[in-house]
Enzyme design. Structure first.
Site, short mmCIF file in Angstrom:
data_model
loop_
_atom_site.label_atom_id
_atom_site.label_comp_id
_atom_site.label_asym_id
_atom_site.label_seq_id
_atom_site.Cartn_x
_atom_site.Cartn_y
_atom_site.Cartn_z
N SER A 47 0.83 -1.20 0.00
CA SER A 47 0.00 0.00 0.00
C SER A 47 0.88 1.26 0.00
O SER A 47 1.73 1.41 -0.86
CB SER A 47 -0.94 -0.05 1.22
OG SER A 47 -1.92 0.92 1.12
N HIS A 72 -7.67 -5.23 -0.20
CA HIS A 72 -6.45 -4.43 -0.30
C HIS A 72 -5.28 -5.11 0.40
O HIS A 72 -4.20 -4.57 0.46
CB HIS A 72 -6.73 -3.05 0.33
CG HIS A 72 -5.64 -2.06 0.09
ND1 HIS A 72 -5.22 -1.71 -1.18
CD2 HIS A 72 -4.89 -1.34 0.95
CE1 HIS A 72 -4.25 -0.80 -1.08
NE2 HIS A 72 -4.03 -0.57 0.21
N ASP A 107 -10.01 -4.30 -5.72
CA ASP A 107 -9.42 -3.58 -4.59
C ASP A 107 -10.02 -2.18 -4.58
O ASP A 107 -9.79 -1.40 -5.51
CB ASP A 107 -7.89 -3.53 -4.76
CG ASP A 107 -7.20 -2.82 -3.61
OD1 ASP A 107 -7.90 -2.22 -2.77
OD2 ASP A 107 -5.96 -2.87 -3.56
#
Lengths: 445, 258
Positions: free
Chosen positions: B87, B237, B209
């Protein structure tokens, strides 16, 4: 395939419900049994529960949802089942929270309780809820689906918002208190700096009112001491000793009324007037008269300023020095003899200098022989409070002290009087100047 | 910081994203540890890190997090690091590799996003209002985040890898720190930094996602010269949790290439 609460499966009923007429009246035990029998519809318990129920596949797709939750959100079953994911019901913030916290926690722990989220209803309104989820695992231990209960949290959210608001208020108040405390400290430090600077200025000013170092005339001993009562105030006491030629010297010591910058200005004027007048004509009465005229003229019509002063001359004589002095309202000088006696040099009738246009000043004369010392002082010494009842030190005590001390050189005398002043402690609340002039005892080097 | 795996193996550094800590990687670590020296850490302010070292100035931008990565590299004297960033940490790795490229052998960007907010033709997946709502929701979830909330002690019978630890303390962050991290993450724009990547890079995205949609993965792939893109068959995610085998396989496959 899902059923609604209004369309229960036939197996849900274990038999016909008992009818009211079968019961005897007032039988509370059978009332409870009767009520319990009404709650045997498992499907209805699920559908009409006072909380929302939701089952999702591991990828988030909604597999089953109860009527309560559909009612809250305003969706039909057909809209939701197999078509929407759990995260589709969440606000953006909720989605992110779900992805970054809720889902990881759920995967790690197998269950998550009491997470605050907001659901998005079909009409766009937001419903604050508390979510608890549990992973259902198959007999082989693999996760199969996620069961979630949804509790209406509008009240709790309002309560939280209130808590948060109060916390912010408290933090704000704390910040303000901190700021004002800092401002206070800053102001105190500034005041301290200002005070130090002022004290520095005052100390310089004070030093300018007395000679930087006392001269030592040929054949004479001179010593002086200045006690400053307050570092925040310029005192009004002054003294000086200076030659006027022919082996002759002039001296003076006095006390301007009042304190502070105005008094200091008068002191300065007084000191330079006395010095200038002495050069013109050193006769003590003439000098004090000149000062009187100057002070009186200077302050006529304004704030009256005056002082007390003793002015004197020292003229070499056969025995030592002839002292001729005049006083304007000042405490009399003390003469300490070589034979151990001491006396005041009376100068009666002298007026405060500067009060009246034509003041009269009285003169006195004495001889200083070897071993003799004449002491001038301001009334800080005799006015010092020495007892708890405020008794002042006084003229008599001073004369006794001088008698005990005599014979003494100028240095020794000033040293002894300095010690005496210090012994008064807080009782000494005024500036005090001391000037001693003497002749070394016969036979000393 | 945790160092595990093959002591003389090549170094793999695993960097967690916004919200959690190094526990995010626990399903991948066993497979990686058999081949690599695995370095795990919590950013300052996250997980079990020393919170006293945290400051809003340093951690108000992604550079502060990149400094954490470089600090660890310097302290352990790491070179030829394969950096795997999840991320927002994918961008942290990009920034760190731009500063000291000689430290890094490869980058794996797991569900990266250089810019979450839509901007002209660019689709980040969120409007500015969405992100504002997110930042507000951090506040409204204050009690949920609050460190004062009593943690639950969990037994370790069925999940021995957790040990006797405080559940719910995982992923819990001080609300003020989380707020700063969230701002640094969701208001950042690292699109210009992508072109500066010179080390071999793998971009991993997921089929579904909501935070980093596929078009963002494609954007990152296109912007980094010579990068590879693999789309994992996973939802959500956090593919390292939802599809750990596939994620591990993709990572090892890429790192094994010469």
């Amino acid at each position: 395939m899902c059923r609604t609460g209004q369309d229960p499966p036939p197996h849900a009923h274990q038999g016909p419900p008992p009818r009211r007429g079968d019961r005897s009246p007032g039988d509370t035990a059978s009332d409870a049994v009767f009520s319990a029998l009404l709650e045997d519809d498992v499907e209805e318990l699920y559908e009409e529960a006072p909380c929302g129920y939701l089952s999702t596949l591991l990828d988030g797709k909604i597999a089953k949802v109860n009527a309560t939750l559909l009612g809250w959100l305003g969706y039909t079953r057909e809209h939701v089942i197999g078509k929407m994911s759990f995260s589709d019901l969440l606000t953006i913030g909720g989605k992110l929270y779900h992805e970054t916290h809720f889902a990881p926690l759920l995967r790690m722990q197998g269950e998550v309780n009491g997470i605050a989220l907001e659901l998005k209803a079909a009409d766009g309104t937001r419903l604050p809820v508390l979510i608890s989820s549990k992973v259902k695992v198959g007999s082989d231990g693999t996760p199969q689906l996620i069961r979630t209960t949804v509790t209406d949290a509008r009240d709790r959210r309002a309560y939280e918002a209130e808590l948060l608001r109060r916390r912010r208020e408290a933090e704000e108040a704390r910040r303000e208190a901190e700021l004002s405390r800092k401002a206070e400290v800053e102001a105190r430090q500034q005041a301290e700096r200002d005070r130090n600077r002022l004290q520095g200025v005052l100390a310089v000013l004070q030093r300018s009112l007395v000679p930087p170092t006392l001269p030592q005339p040929e054949g004479l001993e001179a010593a002086a001491y200045y006690h400053t009562a307050s570092v925040d105030q310029v005192g009004g006491d002054f003294y000086d000793l200076f030659p006027i030629g022919g082996g002759r010297w002039c001296f003076f010591l006095g006390d301007v009324c009042g304190k502070g910058p105005e008094a200091a200005a008068v002191t300065s004027l007084t000191r330079y007037t006395l010095r200038a007048a002495a050069i013109h004509d050193p006769d003590p009465v003439t000098v004090l008269s000149t000062l009187n005229t100057v002070l009186h003229q200077h302050y006529i019509g304004g704030d009256p300023r005056y002082c007390t002063a003793i002015f004197g001359t020292l003229t070499p004589s056969d025995a030592g020095f002839t002292v001729r002095l005049a006083s304007g309202g000042h405490p009399p000088a003390v003469l300490m003899h070589a034979d151990g006696t001491a006396e005041y040099l009376p100068t009666p009738g002298g007026l405060l200098v500067g009060i009246l246009p034509n003041a009269r000043f009285s003169a006195a004369t004495c001889e200083l022989a070897p071993g003799d010392t004449v002491v001038l002082y301001t009334d800080g010494l005799t006015e010092a409070r020495i007892g708890p009842d405020g008794t002042r030190y006084g003229d008599e005590a001073l004369l006794d002290y001088a008698t005990d001390l005599a014979p003494a050189t100028a240095d020794k005398t000033v040293g002894a009087l300095t010690t005496l002043l210090q012994s008064f402690g807080d009782g000494l609340d005024d500036d005090t100047a001391i000037l001693a002039l003497g002749i070394a005892p016969a036979g000393s080097p | 910081m945790t160092i595990t795996g093959k002591a003389d193996g090549p170094v793999v550094m695993l960097a967690h994203g916004f919200g959690c800590d190094q526990n995010m990687w626990r399903l991948m670590v066993p497979a990686l540890a058999s081949r690599f020296r695995v370095v795990l850490f919590d950013y300052v302010g996250s997980g079990a890190s020393d919170v006293s070292a945290w400051s809003p100035e340093r951690y108000g931008s992604l550079d502060g997090y990149a400094q954490d990565v470089l600090d660890i590299c310097r302290e352990l004297d790491l070179r030829d690091v394969a950096f795997v960033g999840h991320s927002v940490s994918a961008m942290t790795g990009v920034l760190a590799a731009a500063q000291e490229p000689e430290r890094f052998a490869k980058l794996v960007l797991l569900v990266p996003s250089p810019r979450y907010i839509d901007d002209g033709d660019y689709r980040g997946g969120f409007s500015a209002a969405d992100i504002e709502e997110l930042l507000e929701s951090l506040d409204s979830n204050y009690l949920g985040w609050s460190a004062q909330m009593a943690p639950v002690i969990m037994g370790n019978a069925d999940r021995p890898e957790l040990g006797e630890e405080l559940t719910n303390s995982f992923c819990r962050t001080d609300p003020d720190i989380a707020q700063v991290f969230a701002r640094a993450t969701f208001l950042s724009d690292s699109r210009r930094d992508l072109a500066s990547v010179t080390v071999p890079t793998l971009v991993l995205d997921c089929t579904e996602d909501v935070i980093a949609p596929r078009e963002v993965g494609a954007y990152v792939h296109a912007a980094i010269p010579g990068s590879r893109l693999v789309t994992l068959d996973a939802t959500g995610h956090c593919p390292q949790l939802s599809a750990p085998e596939a994620t591990t396989e993709a990572v090892i496959g890429f790192l094994a290439q010469r």
